[in-house]
Design a protein around this motif. Structure first.
Motif, mmCIF file in Angstrom:
data_model
loop_
_atom_site.group_PDB
_atom_site.id
_atom_site.type_symbol
_atom_site.label_atom_id
_atom_site.label_comp_id
_atom_site.label_asym_id
_atom_site.label_seq_id
_atom_site.Cartn_x
_atom_site.Cartn_y
_atom_site.Cartn_z
ATOM 1 N N ARG A 127 -40.051 -33.398 20.438
ATOM 2 C CA ARG A 127 -40.358 -35.075 20.296
ATOM 3 C C ARG A 127 -40.355 -35.485 19.295
ATOM 4 N NH1 ARG A 127 -42.362 -36.660 24.650
ATOM 5 N NH2 ARG A 127 -42.936 -37.956 24.525
ATOM 6 N N ARG A 159 -41.819 -29.967 24.205
ATOM 7 C CA ARG A 159 -43.179 -30.909 23.244
ATOM 8 C C ARG A 159 -42.886 -30.985 21.755
ATOM 9 N NH1 ARG A 159 -46.305 -35.571 23.200
ATOM 10 N NH2 ARG A 159 -47.523 -35.518 20.501
ATOM 11 N N ASN A 218 -37.960 -31.236 27.370
ATOM 12 C CA ASN A 218 -39.808 -32.006 27.079
ATOM 13 C C ASN A 218 -39.531 -31.414 26.342
ATOM 14 O OD1 ASN A 218 -38.661 -34.523 28.958
ATOM 15 N ND2 ASN A 218 -38.675 -33.135 30.869
ATOM 16 N N ASP A 278 -41.706 -38.517 18.506
ATOM 17 C CA ASP A 278 -43.283 -39.351 18.010
ATOM 18 C C ASP A 278 -43.937 -39.172 16.036
ATOM 19 O OD1 ASP A 278 -43.807 -39.800 20.442
ATOM 20 O OD2 ASP A 278 -44.753 -37.901 21.030
ATOM 21 N N GLN A 287 -36.957 -39.644 24.049
ATOM 22 C CA GLN A 287 -38.449 -39.924 23.182
ATOM 23 C C GLN A 287 -38.630 -38.637 22.731
ATOM 24 O OE1 GLN A 287 -40.661 -42.375 23.592
ATOM 25 N NE2 GLN A 287 -40.338 -42.929 25.921
ATOM 26 N N HIS A 288 -37.475 -38.680 23.175
ATOM 27 C CA HIS A 288 -37.032 -36.426 21.836
ATOM 28 C C HIS A 288 -35.695 -36.018 21.843
ATOM 29 C CE1 HIS A 288 -37.530 -36.323 26.556
ATOM 30 N NE2 HIS A 288 -36.902 -35.981 26.670
#
Length: 327
Positions: free
Chosen positions: A263, A260, A258, A265, A314-315
């Motif tokens: 990720r 960051r 998880n 995005d 998501q990552h």
């Protein structure tokens, strides 16, 4: 006592009975299935039922699970040319090895007959049972010639490998042959077993302009530096939406952290690529390989494979040197 008279149903009602007995449009049935048996029976009733039942058999019931079954089918085609109009096919004519030149020739002949109509293909063929350097009969090249003809294929599943049809020595350091399924320009759905995921793989995927769904079973390289960054590699070559499903047993499934900084995005703000892990339960001492292959084969035959969903990722994973899962 008055004798009962036989009742003759209008042919329209009989044909409607045949149509109403069909499975869903994307289902492949084996020879023992009741619907297959029913359709075969209707080929013997009259000309009209034979014509309709044969068409539906070619759409749902061409299940060639052995060499003799494939040979028998080919021998029937000269007298029944309509059997060339196959739109869906399950093909598993080999035993434990593809080192069988007659069967390879039969496969090539079948694919030559059906290349213009075939849209869905599920193969359960041990293509890694004979490597190029040991292929003294040229079996692999014979198979390549057949598979290269499939220009209208829209859905392809290889249960046992990544469609390994290379004829180059696997130890040749200059062997840069690309994924063979790039020969299928109309492909929309692709499922392969144990492919090596690296930047070249994603370049090949991006080259498939119609691809919508990609299923990877027990893939290698998912946590390698060159393979884990799916979205960066993929969107470097194209900007099309894609669903990716990573299948493995629960204990062997790739895990994503998880953090960051990993990720996606920024790479895919519109979330055009959906990546999911789909974990298969393992009972007691079941073999990981066999369980995964059986699950995928059944899902492909019944047309449910492309609708499977799991945990959305998501990552990207942090870089960890991956131990190959093996074929």
């Amino acid at each position: 006592m008055e004798q009962l008279k036989s009742i003759h149903l209008p042919i329209e009602i009989v044909l409607n009975i045949i149509t109403c007995s069909l499975p869903k449009s994307n289902v492949l049935l084996d020879p023992a299935h009741p619907i297959t048996q029913l359709l075969v029976t209707f080929t013997l009733v009259c000309h009209e039922t034979r014509k309709l039942a044969t068409r539906y058999l070619c759409q749902h019931c061409i299940y060639l699970s052995s060499g003799p079954r494939l040979s028998s089918y080919l021998l029937t085609i000269p007298s029944r040319p309509e059997l060339c109009n196959i739109s869906a096919l399950f093909l598993a004519p080999f035993g434990g090895t593809i080192d069988d030149q007659p069967t390879a020739r039969w496969v090539r002949e079948l694919l030559n007959y059906t290349c213009t109509t075939l849209k869905r293909l599920v193969i359960d063929i041990p293509l890694r049972s004979l490597y190029p350097e040991d292929d003294h009969l040229g079996v692999r090249d014979i198979l390549r010639q057949g598979f290269q003809r499939l220009q209208n294929l829209e859905e392809f599943v290889s249960v046992q490998d990544e469609l390994y049809l290379s004829v180059q020595d696997r130890f040749d350091t200059n062997n840069n042959e690309r994924a063979f399924w790039r020969n299928f320009p109309k492909l929309k759905r692709l499922a392969v077993y144990n492919p090596m995921i690296d930047h070249l793989f994603w370049e090949d995927v991006a080259a498939m302009s119609n691809l919508e769904c990609l299923v990877l079973t027990r893939a290698d390289g998912l946590r390698d530096r060159n393979g884990s960054n799916f979205k960066t590699e993929y969107f470097h070559h194209c900007d099309r939406p894609l669903k990716v499903l990573l299948i493995n047993t629960e204990s062997h499934q790739v895990r994503y952290g998880n953090m960051r900084r990993h990720r996606w995005d920024e790479v895919d703000p519109e979330k055009k690529m959906t990546i999911m892990t789909y974990s298969i339960p393992l009972l007691f001492d079941d073999d990981h390989i066999a369980v995964c292959q059986d699950y995928v084969k059944i899902g492909a035959q019944y047309g449910t494979l492309w609708d499977w969903e799991g945990e959305i990722i998501q990552h990207r994973p942090s870089f960890v040197q991956q131990v190959p899962s093996g074929a």
